[in-house]
Design a protein around this motif. Structure first.
Motif, PDB file in Angstrom:
ATOM      1  N   PRO A  76      60.486  47.651  34.045  1.00 47.44           N
ATOM      2  CA  PRO A  76      60.348  48.224  35.389  1.00 47.44           C
ATOM      3  C   PRO A  76      61.582  49.027  35.965  1.00 47.44           C
ATOM      4  O   PRO A  76      61.147  50.131  37.027  1.00 47.44           O
ATOM      5  N   ALA A  77      62.717  48.807  35.727  1.00 51.94           N
ATOM      6  CA  ALA A  77      63.887  49.820  36.228  1.00 51.94           C
ATOM      7  C   ALA A  77      63.476  51.122  35.771  1.00 51.94           C
ATOM      8  O   ALA A  77      64.238  52.116  36.686  1.00 51.94           O
ATOM      9  N   THR A 168      67.206  38.872  26.759  1.00 50.46           N
ATOM     10  CA  THR A 168      66.495  40.520  26.809  1.00 50.46           C
ATOM     11  C   THR A 168      66.553  41.056  28.345  1.00 50.46           C
ATOM     12  O   THR A 168      67.206  40.170  29.273  1.00 50.46           O
ATOM     13  N   TRP A 169      66.226  42.072  28.432  1.00 50.44           N
ATOM     14  CA  TRP A 169      66.105  42.709  29.812  1.00 50.44           C
ATOM     15  C   TRP A 169      65.470  41.791  31.147  1.00 50.44           C
ATOM     16  O   TRP A 169      65.884  41.917  32.034  1.00 50.44           O
ATOM     17  N   ASN A 170      64.598  41.161  30.423  1.00 51.71           N
ATOM     18  CA  ASN A 170      64.013  40.076  31.522  1.00 51.71           C
ATOM     19  C   ASN A 170      64.712  39.393  32.157  1.00 51.71           C
ATOM     20  O   ASN A 170      64.324  38.485  33.089  1.00 51.71           O
ATOM     21  N   ARG A 173      67.954  41.032  37.020  1.00 52.39           N
ATOM     22  CA  ARG A 173      67.461  41.491  38.096  1.00 52.39           C
ATOM     23  C   ARG A 173      67.471  42.931  38.307  1.00 52.39           C
ATOM     24  O   ARG A 173      66.258  43.448  38.849  1.00 52.39           O
ATOM     25  N   SER A 174      68.577  43.716  37.946  1.00 49.24           N
ATOM     26  CA  SER A 174      68.388  44.916  37.792  1.00 49.24           C
ATOM     27  C   SER A 174      67.539  45.806  37.037  1.00 49.24           C
ATOM     28  O   SER A 174      67.355  46.927  37.087  1.00 49.24           O
ATOM     29  N   GLU A 175      67.053  45.047  35.970  1.00 51.40           N
ATOM     30  CA  GLU A 175      65.823  45.502  35.077  1.00 51.40           C
ATOM     31  C   GLU A 175      64.542  45.283  35.549  1.00 51.40           C
ATOM     32  O   GLU A 175      63.385  45.592  34.923  1.00 51.40           O
ATOM     33  N   GLY A 176      64.324  44.480  36.653  1.00 47.67           N
ATOM     34  CA  GLY A 176      63.058  44.069  37.009  1.00 47.67           C
ATOM     35  C   GLY A 176      62.401  42.905  36.434  1.00 47.67           C
ATOM     36  O   GLY A 176      61.185  42.505  36.484  1.00 47.67           O
ATOM     37  N   GLY A 177      63.200  41.996  35.735  1.00 52.79           N
ATOM     38  CA  GLY A 177      62.829  40.717  35.036  1.00 52.79           C
ATOM     39  C   GLY A 177      62.415  39.695  35.960  1.00 52.79           C
ATOM     40  O   GLY A 177      62.420  39.785  37.276  1.00 52.79           O
ATOM     41  N   GLY A 178      61.799  38.570  35.403  1.00 47.87           N
ATOM     42  CA  GLY A 178      61.490  37.383  36.138  1.00 47.87           C
ATOM     43  C   GLY A 178      59.887  37.204  36.134  1.00 47.87           C
ATOM     44  O   GLY A 178      59.044  38.040  35.949  1.00 47.87           O
ATOM     45  N   ALA A 179      59.524  35.858  36.173  1.00 54.89           N
ATOM     46  CA  ALA A 179      58.202  35.550  36.110  1.00 54.89           C
ATOM     47  C   ALA A 179      57.184  36.185  37.329  1.00 54.89           C
ATOM     48  O   ALA A 179      56.303  36.292  37.091  1.00 54.89           O
ATOM     49  N   LEU A 180      57.799  36.138  38.452  1.00 52.20           N
ATOM     50  CA  LEU A 180      57.140  36.886  39.704  1.00 52.20           C
ATOM     51  C   LEU A 180      56.578  37.957  39.482  1.00 52.20           C
ATOM     52  O   LEU A 180      55.389  38.281  39.877  1.00 52.20           O
ATOM     53  N   THR A 225      67.153  35.855  36.730  1.00 52.77           N
ATOM     54  CA  THR A 225      65.806  35.926  37.238  1.00 52.77           C
ATOM     55  C   THR A 225      65.161  34.612  37.127  1.00 52.77           C
ATOM     56  O   THR A 225      65.392  33.556  36.443  1.00 52.77           O
ATOM     57  N   ASP A 226      63.972  34.625  37.933  1.00 54.43           N
ATOM     58  CA  ASP A 226      63.119  33.266  38.094  1.00 54.43           C
ATOM     59  C   ASP A 226      62.157  33.150  36.919  1.00 54.43           C
ATOM     60  O   ASP A 226      61.707  33.944  36.173  1.00 54.43           O
ATOM     61  N   ASP A 227      62.156  31.870  36.651  1.00 54.59           N
ATOM     62  CA  ASP A 227      61.045  31.391  35.546  1.00 54.59           C
ATOM     63  C   ASP A 227      60.190  30.483  36.305  1.00 54.59           C
ATOM     64  O   ASP A 227      59.059  30.041  35.708  1.00 54.59           O
ATOM     65  N   THR A 228      60.231  30.246  37.398  1.00 51.33           N
ATOM     66  CA  THR A 228      59.295  29.658  38.357  1.00 51.33           C
ATOM     67  C   THR A 228      59.179  30.212  39.696  1.00 51.33           C
ATOM     68  O   THR A 228      60.235  30.586  40.360  1.00 51.33           O
TER      69      THR A 228
END
Length: 360
Positions: A76-77, A168-170, A173-180, A225-228
């Protein structure tokens, strides 16, 4: 489908190689170029797919004057810069979700699409899954009466393993990672399609299994980043939707959607993150017992055994092609991407502040 194949370049070789390349080709597109920063992986995939144009610089590919469109499946970044560059180069754009890093970037992408006059869509292909499309029809037909409440529960075990998952990039935060962003964005888009615009948001993010291993050093570090995630959405037209989801559950139990109105209820279940291809919906109306509804034939997806994600994606590609032919941007377009991003931002803001966030 156009009489002469249109040409497209694909940026990203993960989901891009697995779904975009075969899906686009099956819908009449000629994939003539592919791009990735990982040259070794890129060459292997390009050779296997028979793609002659190979690039490690996406801007070089975008500048090609023989491409009609660009598909962006990179993290996403990169979405903002690549989308705007492609639109300004006169290309149509199909962009992967999550749309951007924040609503400011999303607004810039939306404005660039408006200025360009090109077809610009977001790959929220869940809209085209038979189960979701059938639910939309049932809601439009008034099957449940006035919408009141939707609850979604999702429990997946993606991050449950004996050893920490690879970094990984996920994880950034700066790469746009996270479950949300990864899955929540799909469901927010679907809820907007079903119930209309959102007036207020309350949310919470958590990381239940944050350990990841840096394969280059062997060190265990913490994901940012979030996983939940959990959120509650209040709709302008009335009604509430809640969702709780995690990648850190064991055993995994899939997802369950319950939609309630003053006259009836709809239920959709799935064992995996993606909606089922069979379109199964369980329903009740006026107090009658729950029963499985027969899926209308018009929601039967194209047969495709190569990857379970291809059926819905191919239907979205058909809309993308139609949009180019009619000089429109069918939904989900960059306006939908912006609205979804505003909700994602509100969930994060609410999680940090502990307050409900109202949307303009």
């Amino acid at each position: 489908m156009p009489s002469t194949k249109r040409r497209i370049g694909v940026i990203g070789v993960g989901f891009g190689a697995q779904v975009y390349v075969p899906g686009l080709r099956s819908e009449g597109w000629e994939v003539t170029a592919i791009c990735s920063r990982n040259r070794e992986k890129l060459s292997t995939i390009a050779d296997a797919a028979g793609i002659a144009g190979v690039y490690t610089d996406p801007m070089e590919m975008i500048r090609r004057n023989d491409l009609d469109a660009i598909a962006i499946t990179s993290p996403p970044a990169s979405h903002r810069d690549l989308s705007i560059a492609a639109l300004e180069a006169g290309k149509h754009v199909l962009c992967e979700k999550p749309f951007a890093l924040n609503a400011r970037e999303a607004a810039e992408m939306h404005d660039a699409a408006q200025r360009s006059g090109r077809t610009a869509m977001v790959d929220h292909e869940f809209r085209h899954a038979p189960q979701r499309a059938y639910i939309k029809q049932l809601l439009t037909d008034g099957h449940i009466g006035k919408f009141q409440l939707c609850t979604i529960e999702m429990s997946l075990d993606r991050y449950v393993s004996a050893q920490p998952r690879p970094l990984t990039w996920n994880a950034y935060r700066s790469e746009g990672g996270g479950a949300l962003g990864a899955l929540g964005s799909h469901y927010i888009d679907g809820l907007r399609q079903w119930f209309g615009e959102i007036a207020a948001v309350n949310g919470h993010l958590a990381s239940l299994r944050p350990d990841v291993v840096d394969v280059a050093t062997g060190k265990i570090v913490k994901a940012e980043t979030d996983d939940t995630f959990l959120f509650t959405l209040m709709f302008r037209n009335g009604g509430i939707a809640t969702m709780s989801a995690t990648f850190a559950a064991t055993p995994a139990r899939g997802a369950k959607i319950i939609i309630m109105g003053d006259k009836g209820t709809l239920i959709a279940e799935q064992p995996e993150p993606n909606p089922l291809d069979d379109g199964t919906v369980i329903a009740s109306r006026d107090g009658a017992p729950l029963r499985e509804l027969a899926t209308p034939a018009k929601y039967t997806p194209p047969s495709d055994d190569r990857d379970h994600r291809l059926a819905a994606f191919r239907l979205l590609v058909r809309d993308f092609t139609m949009g180019i032919e009619t000089h429109t941007s069918p939904a989900p377009n960059f306006t939908d991407g912006l609205r979804c991003q505003e909700v994602l931002d509100a969930v994060r803001e609410s999680s940090e502040s502990g307050r409900t966030v109202e949307l303009g």
